[in-house]
Design a protein around this motif. Sequence first.
Motif, PDB file in Angstrom:
ATOM      1  N   GLN A 136       0.837  -1.207   0.000  1.00 58.14           N
ATOM      2  CA  GLN A 136       0.000   0.000   0.000  1.00 58.14           C
ATOM      3  C   GLN A 136       0.872   1.257   0.000  1.00 58.14           C
ATOM      4  N   LEU A 137       1.920   1.254   0.808  1.00 58.84           N
ATOM      5  CA  LEU A 137       2.829   2.403   0.864  1.00 58.84           C
ATOM      6  C   LEU A 137       3.486   2.641  -0.488  1.00 58.84           C
ATOM      7  N   ALA A 138       3.975   1.582  -1.124  1.00 57.72           N
ATOM      8  CA  ALA A 138       4.630   1.724  -2.431  1.00 57.72           C
ATOM      9  C   ALA A 138       3.683   2.370  -3.441  1.00 57.72           C
ATOM     10  N   LEU A 141       3.137   6.130  -2.680  1.00 58.22           N
ATOM     11  CA  LEU A 141       4.275   6.948  -3.104  1.00 58.22           C
ATOM     12  C   LEU A 141       4.252   7.163  -4.617  1.00 58.22           C
ATOM     13  N   ILE A 142       3.939   6.104  -5.358  1.00 58.08           N
ATOM     14  CA  ILE A 142       3.868   6.218  -6.825  1.00 58.08           C
ATOM     15  C   ILE A 142       2.692   7.102  -7.244  1.00 58.08           C
ATOM     16  N   ASP A 143       1.574   7.026  -6.504  1.00 51.05           N
ATOM     17  CA  ASP A 143       0.416   7.881  -6.799  1.00 51.05           C
ATOM     18  C   ASP A 143       0.799   9.359  -6.854  1.00 51.05           C
ATOM     19  N   ALA A 144       1.770   9.736  -6.018  1.00 48.79           N
ATOM     20  CA  ALA A 144       2.137  11.144  -5.889  1.00 48.79           C
ATOM     21  C   ALA A 144       2.806  11.700  -7.144  1.00 48.79           C
ATOM     22  N   MET A 153      13.922   9.216  -8.397  1.00 44.18           N
ATOM     23  CA  MET A 153      13.609   8.041  -7.593  1.00 44.18           C
ATOM     24  C   MET A 153      14.093   8.123  -6.152  1.00 44.18           C
ATOM     25  N   VAL A 154      15.287   8.658  -5.939  1.00 44.62           N
ATOM     26  CA  VAL A 154      15.845   8.649  -4.583  1.00 44.62           C
ATOM     27  C   VAL A 154      14.974   9.455  -3.631  1.00 44.62           C
ATOM     28  N   SER A 155      14.707  10.721  -3.968  1.00 42.33           N
ATOM     29  CA  SER A 155      13.964  11.595  -3.054  1.00 42.33           C
ATOM     30  C   SER A 155      12.476  11.298  -3.009  1.00 42.33           C
ATOM     31  N   GLN A 156      11.911  10.806  -4.127  1.00 41.80           N
ATOM     32  CA  GLN A 156      10.469  10.604  -4.193  1.00 41.80           C
ATOM     33  C   GLN A 156      10.025   9.174  -3.888  1.00 41.80           C
ATOM     34  N   PHE A 157      10.975   8.253  -3.785  1.00 44.83           N
ATOM     35  CA  PHE A 157      10.578   6.869  -3.515  1.00 44.83           C
ATOM     36  C   PHE A 157      11.570   6.132  -2.606  1.00 44.83           C
ATOM     37  N   LEU A 268      19.736   0.167  -1.965  1.00 41.24           N
ATOM     38  CA  LEU A 268      19.399  -1.066  -2.683  1.00 41.24           C
ATOM     39  C   LEU A 268      18.278  -0.826  -3.687  1.00 41.24           C
ATOM     40  N   LEU A 269      17.209  -0.182  -3.268  1.00 40.42           N
ATOM     41  CA  LEU A 269      16.092   0.106  -4.169  1.00 40.42           C
ATOM     42  C   LEU A 269      16.563   0.863  -5.409  1.00 40.42           C
TER      43      LEU A 269
END
Length: 424
Positions: A136-138, A141-144, A153-157, A268-269
């Motif tokens: 749900q969290l992932a 974050l992508i919804d935003a 990607m680093v700052s927003q996810f 890692l992500l």
Amino acid sequence: MTDPVRDLFDAKPEMARCPHLAYGPMREEAAPRWIERIQAYALTRYDDIVAVLRAPEKFSSVMASGPGSVTPLARRLVADPDTSSTLRAQAQRRLEISESAVLLNADPPVHSRQRKLVNRAFTARRVLAMEPSVEQLANELIDAFIDDGKAEMVSQFSILMPMTVIADILGVPAEMHPTFKRWSDAFVAGTGSMNLSDDTIAELFAAVDEFYDYFTEQIARRREEPTDDLLSAIVGARIDGETPLTQNEMLQMLVQFLVAGNETTTNLLTSVMYKLVTDPELMTAVRADHALVPKVVEEVLRLESPVQGIFRTANEDVEIGGVTIPKGSNIYLVYGSANRDERNFHEPDRLSFDRASEGNHLAFGKGEHFCLGAPIARLETRVGITAWLRRTKEIALEADPEDVEYLPSFAQHGIARLPLRFTA
């Protein structure tokens, strides 16, 4: 002529990007190399490192984070007559708390007792139960940014995903998350970075002090009113015959969970995504079969280990690779090198889906100090990357790969910024 090994430990940008330019020649030497910059012998071969990890009676974990971490910094500040009274008091507090050896920097039997007390908070059942909330969290974050067609990607996810998970696990409210991240940055700032300014050091210790104040109060609250979070589990940890954790042990343990739960999984992500967007064949294969994501995660852990190395201290004179290492000497175990040791991995620089028969990577360590949070890091990365694949038709790097900036550290390996564009 430049020396790649010296450049590595000076955290030069080209070496932060590809430390393997130094690791290869170091592995060929076989013998441990003395690194003046970090005052330690560097071990780069897989078998040598595993032998050290499996002999805690000979190699202490007391200095696991090395000379650039917060505790050695505090020691130097206390000894310096020019240190301000405020900074001296903050550094002294750090030293008093760090005197309690905990998990990462504890040896048996202290480490064994602590591990037993907190293992129940990291059971497979508990981690598996986290998956719906992590998914749900992932997606939130992508919804935003999904409608923007682009994201950093680093700052927003990558930062927000593990920070939110570990904050929730510790019972930190959402409005505290930015502060929580700032504390994490402070504790990790010195690791692998040897050139901090006076202003940075002052900010670092002010943040460390805030962290201690906040969690001292939270520990007192959990004693009075336990909740269903990791902090309550730590405060209430009891096993027959084992002494409960002390206040300082709990604070030191929370520091380790904070750092391990944030920085390493962030790196890692981002590294997994970078590998996918710079390898079209790999991206095509993973898009066709999401079951391959965990295999990609394991290979990126090996190839781009977020923790490039960890320190040990010799408890006695020991001989490794024909070199006598004196008692009391620091030893830097270079996981990043061991994970590409050609003696242990076939075609070590290549990502392969079939390494089951080969030696296990050391990204999470090995033996009794194997990372407690490894199942959570794997869960977050698998779920996070899969969510990106499900929510997009294509993802591309919005920069030249040569321009992608890496963190200036020899011990932490990760990308500072990763601009992406995609089709929803």
